[in-house]
Enzyme design. Structure first.
Site, PDB file in Angstrom:
ATOM      1  N   HIS A  10      -2.195 -29.591  27.286  1.00 58.23           N
ATOM      2  CA  HIS A  10      -2.705 -30.952  27.131  1.00 58.23           C
ATOM      3  C   HIS A  10      -2.688 -31.682  28.473  1.00 58.23           C
ATOM      4  O   HIS A  10      -1.681 -31.666  29.185  1.00 58.23           O
ATOM      5  CB  HIS A  10      -1.817 -31.684  26.113  1.00 58.23           C
ATOM      6  CG  HIS A  10      -2.295 -33.052  25.738  1.00 58.23           C
ATOM      7  ND1 HIS A  10      -1.456 -34.126  25.677  1.00 58.23           N
ATOM      8  CD2 HIS A  10      -3.527 -33.514  25.392  1.00 58.23           C
ATOM      9  CE1 HIS A  10      -2.141 -35.191  25.296  1.00 58.23           C
ATOM     10  NE2 HIS A  10      -3.392 -34.859  25.125  1.00 58.23           N
ATOM     11  N   GLU A  37      -6.984 -29.037  28.115  1.00 57.90           N
ATOM     12  CA  GLU A  37      -7.675 -30.243  27.656  1.00 57.90           C
ATOM     13  C   GLU A  37      -7.466 -31.269  28.750  1.00 57.90           C
ATOM     14  O   GLU A  37      -6.386 -31.335  29.352  1.00 57.90           O
ATOM     15  CB  GLU A  37      -7.041 -30.720  26.338  1.00 57.90           C
ATOM     16  CG  GLU A  37      -7.705 -31.948  25.719  1.00 57.90           C
ATOM     17  CD  GLU A  37      -7.163 -33.292  26.155  1.00 57.90           C
ATOM     18  OE1 GLU A  37      -7.710 -34.320  25.742  1.00 57.90           O
ATOM     19  OE2 GLU A  37      -6.179 -33.336  26.953  1.00 57.90           O
ATOM     20  N   ASP A  39      -9.151 -35.458  30.281  1.00 51.75           N
ATOM     21  CA  ASP A  39      -9.912 -36.667  29.932  1.00 51.75           C
ATOM     22  C   ASP A  39     -10.816 -37.088  31.099  1.00 51.75           C
ATOM     23  O   ASP A  39     -10.375 -37.080  32.252  1.00 51.75           O
ATOM     24  CB  ASP A  39      -8.940 -37.810  29.638  1.00 51.75           C
ATOM     25  CG  ASP A  39      -7.873 -37.399  28.632  1.00 51.75           C
ATOM     26  OD1 ASP A  39      -8.214 -37.233  27.459  1.00 51.75           O
ATOM     27  OD2 ASP A  39      -6.704 -37.217  29.038  1.00 51.75           O
ATOM     28  N   HIS A  52      -6.998 -40.834  32.045  1.00 50.17           N
ATOM     29  CA  HIS A  52      -6.837 -41.119  30.613  1.00 50.17           C
ATOM     30  C   HIS A  52      -6.933 -42.607  30.293  1.00 50.17           C
ATOM     31  O   HIS A  52      -7.633 -43.016  29.360  1.00 50.17           O
ATOM     32  CB  HIS A  52      -5.490 -40.573  30.142  1.00 50.17           C
ATOM     33  CG  HIS A  52      -5.210 -40.800  28.691  1.00 50.17           C
ATOM     34  ND1 HIS A  52      -4.707 -41.995  28.210  1.00 50.17           N
ATOM     35  CD2 HIS A  52      -5.376 -40.007  27.616  1.00 50.17           C
ATOM     36  CE1 HIS A  52      -4.573 -41.899  26.889  1.00 50.17           C
ATOM     37  NE2 HIS A  52      -4.964 -40.712  26.502  1.00 50.17           N
ATOM     38  N   GLU A 112     -12.465 -33.807  27.255  1.00 45.37           N
ATOM     39  CA  GLU A 112     -12.514 -34.986  26.386  1.00 45.37           C
ATOM     40  C   GLU A 112     -13.243 -36.110  27.107  1.00 45.37           C
ATOM     41  O   GLU A 112     -12.817 -36.586  28.164  1.00 45.37           O
ATOM     42  CB  GLU A 112     -11.106 -35.458  25.981  1.00 45.37           C
ATOM     43  CG  GLU A 112     -11.247 -36.594  24.969  1.00 45.37           C
ATOM     44  CD  GLU A 112      -9.959 -37.314  24.610  1.00 45.37           C
ATOM     45  OE1 GLU A 112      -8.858 -36.746  24.757  1.00 45.37           O
ATOM     46  OE2 GLU A 112     -10.085 -38.482  24.171  1.00 45.37           O
TER      47      GLU A 112
HETATM   48  O1  G3P Z   1      -8.143 -34.322  23.012  1.00 49.73           O
HETATM   49  C1  G3P Z   1      -6.979 -34.456  22.281  1.00 49.73           C
HETATM   50  C2  G3P Z   1      -6.069 -35.545  22.765  1.00 49.73           C
HETATM   51  O2  G3P Z   1      -5.972 -35.514  24.158  1.00 49.73           O
HETATM   52  C3  G3P Z   1      -6.518 -36.896  22.315  1.00 49.73           C
HETATM   53  O3  G3P Z   1      -5.637 -37.928  22.637  1.00 49.73           O
HETATM   54  O4  G3P Z   1      -4.909 -39.845  23.986  1.00 49.73           O
HETATM   55  O5  G3P Z   1      -4.088 -37.571  24.551  1.00 49.73           O
HETATM   56  O6  G3P Z   1      -6.438 -38.188  25.011  1.00 49.73           O
HETATM   57  P1  G3P Z   1      -5.265 -38.389  24.120  1.00 49.73           P
HETATM   58 MG    MG Z   2      -7.195 -36.281  25.767  1.00 45.58          MG
END
Ligand code: G3P
Ligand code: MG
Length: 250
Positions: A10, A37, A39, A52, A112
């Site tokens: 993540h 993953e 952002d 993020h 994302e």
């Molecule tokens: O993509 C899954 C997750 O990352 C969504 O929440 O706030 O960590 O971007 P966040």
């Molecule tokens: Mg995310």
């Protein structure tokens, strides 16, 4: 239905490195992760950066907003010092350099799309076009497993991504699945549903799988919980605890 890796780090390297930085990718690699993953948000001048929060104050110091700051200024910000002195000076990455690093290390990406408020369409379009441009050969060859998967909480961003580059796969991201999740996913031509494991139940997981979608959960940090949801048919998940849950966990 899910040709991709099953355990993702993540935000690049989970909780072991400053999120959404190249240092995080290096950390993930050190733990054997070749799937992440992260952002993406647009700067004031419409350039994708890997961040993020729409505002400064947590991972970069100071006050201000990503969408009101030119990329050249964002790139000068320290995205590592908040995490620890050994990461001081770690820059905010450009989307394109992040992708180039992942490509060079054969790291698969769940990108994302994280629009700053009010920039849904622009962000969806920009990310989809850039991703397509970087993955033309794989898309042409039909190498589905090699192409990144776009996801977003913003259905407007996903709709714009689809319009701009329909061949780049998309996933609907929901904290909690709304009653019309299937209609929304079908309307966007999504291949997968991404959701918060905290609100998932076995019947819901089975409904998603029965409907023919991939099913991905965020952010699963306990091995026992990971085993449970995988038992419900969850295809893949991301984790902050890359030290506890390895890339070959499933
Ligand atoms: O993509 C899954 C997750 O990352 C969504 O929440 O706030 O960590 O971007 P966040
Ligand atoms: Mg995310």
């Amino acid at each position: 239905m899910w040709p991709y890796p099953k355990v993702l780090a993540h935000r690049g390297g989970g909780k072991l490195a400053p999120e959404n930085t190249i240092a995080a990718l290096r950390c993930g690699l050190a733990y054997g992760f070749r799937a992440v993953e992260f952002d993406v948000m647009l700067s004031k001048d419409g350039i994708g950066v890997v961040m993020h929060d729409p505002r400064f104050g947590r991972t970069v110091a100071g006050e201000g907003a990503v969408a009101r700051t030119p990329a050249s200024d964002l790139l000068r910000k320290d995205a590592g010092a908040w995490f620890g002195p050994e990461f001081a000076g770690e820059p905010v990455p450009l989307f394109t350099e992040f992708v180039d690093y992942c490509r060079s290390q054969r790291i698969w990406m769940n990108i994302e799309i994280k629009p700053a408020p009010g920039f849904d369409e622009e962000t969806g379009r920009w990310v989809a076009l850039k991703t397509r441009a970087r993955y033309t050969a794989e898309l042409r060859a039909g190498d589905a497993a090699a192409v990144p998967l776009l996801s977003s909480f913003s259905m407007a961003a996903l709709a714009a991504a689809r319009l701009a580059a329909p061949e780049v796969p998309r996933a609907c991201l929901f904290d909690r699945l709304p009653p019309d999740w299937q209609m929304q996913a079908a309307a966007l031509g999504a291949v997968a549903i991404h959701t918060n494991h905290k609100h998932l139940s076995r019947p819901l997981a089975e409904a998603v799988k029965d409907a023919g979608f991939g099913l991905f959960c965020y952010t699963v940090n306990e091995p026992e919980r990971a085993r449970e949801i995988v038992g419900w048919g969850v295809d893949a998940f991301c984790t902050d605890r890359i030290d506890l849950i390895g890339p070959a966990f499933i």
